[in-house]
Scaffold this motif. Structure first.
Motif: not given
Length: 336
Positions: A223-225, A242-246, A285-287, A303-306
């Motif tokens: 969980r991250f902002d 979510g899950v890191r792609l790595s 990410v899923t949520a 995808i979440a790509a900060p």
């Protein structure tokens, strides 16, 4: 800043200055709308400064235009082009300033950013046609001491005007020029309509492995902002799961080496390539805010790509595949 418009020299210099300001506005606006990181050089401030400098020069250009419209030897096509350029520039600057207030999002069916970018493209084409039909050749005398002094005064005036606008007119913006939104807005890239995917029909292919939603949710999530900064001119900070792609590649048994990037593709066909060395900072990410994604926000997974603009945040992900294609070998700004 007295300029003699009886002589052609005054009009030439005004055209050269406006051409320079338009070029600065286009370059800084394009860069600010594409680059997702905050550079030491504040591009959006330079963008706003160039726009306000154009307004400061406008009275001088008005004299030039009025003189041209009164010239009977000048063709109606050139006169129409001058008026079109004037309209495009005013719409571009006006829509940009209105957007920066954060109080108006749309005008009819169009967003302010669509109007802003569309008018800017029109202005750029009009400038190009204007210079083709009325070529202004720079001369050595254009950069004499008096001209440089005038440019310095114009720059100082633009800086003061920009600071005043940011203080009393504009809302707090990011370095990209985006205005804040409390909630995440639903946007899609150009021709991507919202995909309404049933959970039982969805899976994501990662290398040779396939994950359905249950298998994906069973993987360790973080969980991250993160801030999603959309190219339509807004940003919003939300909490994601979510899950890191790595980590996802490790779970799928995809080994490092032999590939240079990771292709992430949507069910719509939209795709972006992420460099192999960046995957610790990109999530599937899923949520959002503790709840599953909605259809409009990319359900079942996106995808979440900060640190990257919104067009990197691929929705409705269907495939994640190693690729020999280097990440730089794609358009800086998606074309479709």
């Amino acid at each position: 800043m007295r300029v003699s418009f009886r002589a052609r020299q005054g009009g030439r210099r005004v055209d050269l200055v406006l051409g320079l300001l338009v070029a600065v506005g286009v370059l800084t606006g394009t860069a600010a709308n594409t680059i997702g990181v905050n550079w030491p050089l504040d591009l959006i401030q330079l963008h706003a400064g160039a726009a306000l400098a154009i307004l400061l020069v406008a009275p001088w250009k008005y004299v030039v235009i009025r003189r041209g419209l009164g010239n009977k030897r000048r063709g109606s096509g050139k006169k129409a082009l001058s008026l079109a350029l004037l309209v495009f520039v005013l719409v571009t600057i006006g829509s940009g300033l209105l957007h920066s207030t954060g109080r108006v999002e749309r005008v009819g069916p169009l967003t302010l950013m669509q109007i802003h970018v569309g008018a800017a493209i029109g202005a750029l084409l009009a400038v190009a046609l204007h210079f083709v039909g009325h070529y202004v050749r720079p001369r050595r005398t254009d950069v004499d001491r008096r001209a440089l002094l005038r440019l310095g005064v114009l720059g100082a005036g633009a800086a003061v005007t920009t600071a005043a606008w940011d203080t009393w007119g504009a809302t707090e913006r990011r370095f990209s020029g985006s205005v804040p939104q409390e909630k995440l807005l639903v946007t899609s890239w150009f021709d991507d309509g919202i995909q309404r995917i049933r959970q039982t029909d969805w899976s994501v292919r990662v290398g040779d492995a396939t994950f359905d939603l249950a298998a994906l949710l069973a993987l360790p999530h973080e969980r991250f902002d993160a801030v999603l900064d959309c190219t339509s001119g807004w940003y919003s900070e939300q909490t994601w799961d979510g899950v890191r792609l790595s980590a996802l590649l490790e779970a799928a048994g995809v080994r490092a080496g032999g590939w240079r990037s990771l292709e992430v593709r949507s069910t719509t066909g939209y795709a972006r390539w992420f460099g192999a060395g960046t995957l610790d900072d990109v999530w599937l990410v899923t949520a959002i805010n503790g709840s599953p994604l909605t259809y409009g926000h990319g359900y079942p997974a996106r995808i979440a790509a900060p640190g990257r603009r919104g067009f990197w945040w691929v929705k409705w992900v269907a495939s994640i595949q190693p690729s020999s294609r280097p990440a730089w070998a794609q358009s800086v700004f998606p074309l479709s």
